[in-house]
Design an enzyme around this catalytic site. Structure first.
Site, PDB file in Angstrom:
ATOM      1  N   ASP A  79       0.643  -1.289  -0.126  1.00 25.54           N
ATOM      2  CA  ASP A  79      -0.102  -0.171  -0.010  1.00 25.54           C
ATOM      3  C   ASP A  79       0.863   0.889  -0.191  1.00 25.54           C
ATOM      4  OD1 ASP A  79       0.922  -0.828   2.420  1.00 25.54           O
ATOM      5  OD2 ASP A  79      -1.035  -0.362   3.360  1.00 25.54           O
ATOM      6  N   ASN A 148      -7.607  -2.450  13.889  1.00 25.91           N
ATOM      7  CA  ASN A 148      -8.789  -3.242  14.328  1.00 25.91           C
ATOM      8  C   ASN A 148      -9.324  -3.849  12.571  1.00 25.91           C
ATOM      9  OD1 ASN A 148      -8.151  -2.113  11.344  1.00 25.91           O
ATOM     10  ND2 ASN A 148      -9.634  -0.410  11.184  1.00 25.91           N
ATOM     11  N   HIS A 150      -7.005  -4.705  10.005  1.00 18.83           N
ATOM     12  CA  HIS A 150      -6.691  -4.761   8.129  1.00 18.83           C
ATOM     13  C   HIS A 150      -5.849  -4.932   7.982  1.00 18.83           C
ATOM     14  CE1 HIS A 150      -5.064  -0.572   9.272  1.00 18.83           C
ATOM     15  NE2 HIS A 150      -3.677  -1.423   9.144  1.00 18.83           N
ATOM     16  N   GLU A 155      -9.710  -1.620   5.291  1.00 24.74           N
ATOM     17  CA  GLU A 155     -10.078  -1.847   6.303  1.00 24.74           C
ATOM     18  C   GLU A 155     -11.678  -2.634   6.596  1.00 24.74           C
ATOM     19  OE1 GLU A 155      -8.541  -0.226   8.251  1.00 24.74           O
ATOM     20  OE2 GLU A 155      -7.921   2.064   8.076  1.00 24.74           O
TER      21      GLU A 155
HETATM   22  C1  F6R Z   1       1.168  -0.735   6.162  1.00 22.47           C
HETATM   23  C2  F6R Z   1       0.519  -2.323   5.710  1.00 22.47           C
HETATM   24  C3  F6R Z   1      -1.253  -2.297   7.309  1.00 22.47           C
HETATM   25  C4  F6R Z   1       0.168  -2.407   8.647  1.00 22.47           C
HETATM   26  C5  F6R Z   1      -0.151  -1.892   9.797  1.00 22.47           C
HETATM   27  C6  F6R Z   1       0.241  -2.329  11.104  1.00 22.47           C
HETATM   28  O1  F6R Z   1       1.839  -1.560   5.093  1.00 22.47           O
HETATM   29  O2  F6R Z   1      -0.138  -3.361   5.646  1.00 22.47           O
HETATM   30  O3  F6R Z   1      -1.271  -3.454   6.971  1.00 22.47           O
HETATM   31  O4  F6R Z   1       0.814  -3.630   9.052  1.00 22.47           O
HETATM   32  O5  F6R Z   1      -1.659  -1.153   9.985  1.00 22.47           O
HETATM   33  O6  F6R Z   1       0.708  -1.098  11.658  1.00 22.47           O
HETATM   34  P1  F6R Z   1       2.152  -1.463  12.821  1.00 22.47           P
HETATM   35  O7  F6R Z   1       2.548  -2.472  12.521  1.00 22.47           O
HETATM   36  O8  F6R Z   1       2.057  -0.116  12.444  1.00 22.47           O
HETATM   37  O9  F6R Z   1       0.819  -1.639  13.419  1.00 22.47           O
END
Ligand code: F6R
Length: 254
Positions: A79, A148, A150, A155
């Site tokens: 992403d 959440n 994701h 989301e």
């Molecule tokens: C980012 C991504 C997100 C993160 C998730 C956890 O490329 O794909 O799904 O893996 O938001 O983020 P952290 O590791 O910062 O808690």
């Protein structure tokens, strides 16, 4: 890796529980290093986020020690924020360069991150999906998980058949990532691989650490696909390993 039997990770079906976040990141990096030895021209799917930082530090250390090469690999990141120039310090392109690509022997022309700065982000998303289809399938997809539930920036509410597209970030995601935008100008939209795109990977490794991920980990393992917890879609994939530390695993029974 220095370890002793008391610290060996516990293995459940599809879930490996490491004693702490550091050991969990080491395990993920070790899986990637072993995989690259088996398939030097692998197509890797990569993730960003705080959880991944120690994984990339381990991979850089393994490269410096001569234990892994990325010279023939290709990568696709999950992403990217919409509206950020790739040089912006919070952009996932610059983050990946800083954490991994600038320090290993990868050919940067084979590293892909969605073009969040494109004049037409939806067209850029469609091009990204086509590029994955042309180069892939992704051999090994690395995932984190949001509080959440994701995966990527899919989301809650993201359908199982979703593809790479522009999405609006939820308030909990904005809150979790606000610290990366000290000027307060945080994008509210991103381009993300879809759930169907992610599920096409041959093998998936999901890393979750810390108590903030506990609920999401439990909900993802409740059984079947729950549209309110996108990570639950992984239950329909044949080759997924969750690597979680004891804090993130605390709500799982058995
Ligand atoms: C980012 C991504 C997100 C993160 C998730 C956890 O490329 O794909 O799904 O893996 O938001 O983020 P952290 O590791 O910062 O808690």
């Amino acid at each position: 890796m220095q370890t002793n039997s008391a610290r060996l990770p516990a293995r459940r079906s599809g879930v490996t529980v490491a004693p702490d976040a550091r050991e969990a990141a080491r395990l993920v990096a070790a899986r990637i290093v072993a995989f690259m030895k088996e398939k030097p021209d692998a197509v890797l799917g990569l993730a960003t986020g705080a959880t991944m930082e120690p994984v990339y530090a381990e991979l850089v250390a393994a490269y410096r020690a001569g234990n892994v090469s990325f010279a023939s690999a290709s990568t696709f990141n999950l992403d990217e924020y919409v509206g950020l120039a790739s040089e912006h310090p919070a952009a996932y392109r610059s983050t990946m360069n800083r954490l991994l690509f600038d320090h290993v022997d990868i050919d940067k022309t084979r590293t892909h991150v969605p073009d969040g700065h494109a004049s037409d982000p939806s067209a850029a998303a469609a091009r990204y999906e086509a590029a994955i289809a042309a180069t892939g399938p992704i051999d090994l997809q690395l995932l984190g998980i949001g509080r959440n539930g994701h995966i990527g920036f899919n989301e809650p509410g993201s359908p199982l058949d979703s593809r790479t597209r522009v999405v609006e970030l939820h308030s909990s995601t904005l809150d979790a990532n606000r610290a990366f935008f000290p000027d307060g100008r945080m994008p509210h939209f991103a381009i993300t691989m879809g759930i169907a795109t992610i599920l096409q990977a041959r093998r998936i490794l999901l890393l979750a650490t810390g108590p903030a991920k506990r609920d999401a980990v439990v909900r993802a393992h409740a059984g079947g696909f729950d549209i309110d917890c996108p990570a639950s879609a992984l239950s329909g994939h044949a080759n997924v390993e969750w690597i979680v530390d004891a804090e993130a695993a605390a709500g799982l029974s058995g």
